[in-house]
Write an enzyme that holds these catalytic residues in place. Structure first.
Site, PDB file in Angstrom:
ATOM      1  CG  HIS A 113      -1.411   1.377   1.596  1.00 10.13           C
ATOM      2  ND1 HIS A 113      -0.824   2.172   2.568  1.00 10.13           N
ATOM      3  CD2 HIS A 113      -2.438   2.105   1.084  1.00 10.13           C
ATOM      4  CE1 HIS A 113      -1.495   3.314   2.647  1.00 10.13           C
ATOM      5  NE2 HIS A 113      -2.465   3.301   1.766  1.00 10.13           N
ATOM      6  CB  VAL A 116       2.192  10.812  -1.852  1.00 12.27           C
ATOM      7  CG1 VAL A 116       3.396  10.066  -1.303  1.00 12.27           C
ATOM      8  CG2 VAL A 116       1.962  10.430  -3.310  1.00 12.27           C
TER       9      VAL A 116
END
Length: 307
Positions: A113, A116
């Site tokens: 995973h 940002v």
């Protein structure tokens, strides 16, 4: 909260970089899979903005994966964003980011995973308040110490130019965040997690987000390449599906990103693309003592200094 000048050119620069990051990650994953390609759906948010949802399924390597870009706007920050910042309640907002989850078919290849993002909270007559967040974490089903050491080594190297204290700080935050309280166990072996980042100048915070985003493929694909051809049994596949249940539980019960997306009226199909295509739950299941399944719990699902 830091108050710094922010204009549309800053926002557009971050947006363009995030869309490029989505493109680069999807290209790298497609090349690694060698069979499946990403399907793209573009969508619009009811109060402004929208996104590009990309999903890959039934590949040579990746059973299901999603790499999403979104840029949504709203009249008021949802509760998930103001719980820790009550002074921002009622502000309009912009939230943009790339979020991805990759579920390989082979149980020896870990799930990964990454995310940002940047958020901007605005109020008439006041300076906008901005912050960055993100990180990445690894969820193995069968543990390999060298994989965990490599993953964390790349994470440490990405943080190093920004200060020696950055990696330990965000590694610790990741360990604490990706922890299933109702199970009293970590989701995986961690990595990086940061949020509310605005303590540095805008340009430096943006550079750090770029360093994290750019290092994801470097951290993940070599592990995929090393493990993707390993033979596995039906029993090992069943264990992977059982452990995927923990992933579902975390994302639906605790994950702030999922809750934010649903509270802000985001596209449900995109928000829930992180869920695996197949999963199973077993009542009060326990691994055989001394087995590789038991070793995941004893040796890997614990806080460790990997580098």
């Amino acid at each position: 909260m830091t108050k710094s000048p922010l204009d549309n050119s800053n926002i557009e620069t971050v947006k363009a970089w995030l869309m490029g990051l989505q493109d680069r990650i999807c290209t790298a994953l497609e090349q690694e899979d060698g069979k499946a390609t990403f399907r793209q759906d573009e969508w619009q948010h009811t109060s402004g903005g929208g996104g590009r949802a990309r999903v890959i399924t039934e590949g040579n390597v990746f059973e299901k994966g999603g790499v999403n870009f979104s840029h949504v706007k709203g009249d008021a920050l949802p509760p998930a964003a103001t719980a820790r910042r009550p002074e921002l309640a009622g502000r309009s907002f912009q939230a943009m980011g790339v979020s991805l989850v990759i579920h390989p078919e082979n149980p020896f290849v870990p799930t990964s995973h990454a995310n940002v993002r940047m958020l901007v909270a605005e109020k008439e007559g006041a300076d906008p308040v901005w912050w960055f967040g993100g990180g990445y974490d690894l969820t193995p089903y069968y543990g390999f110490e060298e994989d965990c050491e490599y993953w964390h080594g790349v994470a440490r190297n990405a943080c190093e130019p920004f200060g020696e204290e950055v990696y330990p700080r965000y590694k610790k935050w990741c360990d604490e965040y990706f922890f299933l309280k109702h199970r009293n166990e970590p989701r995986g072996v961690g990595g990086l997690f940061f949020d509310d980042l605005n303590e540095w100048p805008f340009e430096q915070c943006f550079e750090f987000m770029q360093a994290v985003g750019n290092s994801y493929v470097e951290a993940y694909l070599p592990i995929v390449q090393k493990r993707r051809q390993l033979p596995y049994t039906e029993q090992q596949r069943d264990f992977q599906l059982y452990r995927r249940g923990r992933y579902v539980e975390f994302n639906l019960v605790q994950d702030r990103g999922t809750i934010f997306g649903l509270q802000s009226g985001g596209r449900t199909e995109s928000i829930l693309m992180s869920l695996p295509p197949m999963v199973r739950w077993e009542y009060d299941w326990k691994p055989e003592p001394g087995s590789e399944e038991a070793r995941l719990y004893t040796d890997f699902l614990k806080v460790r200094d990997w580098v």
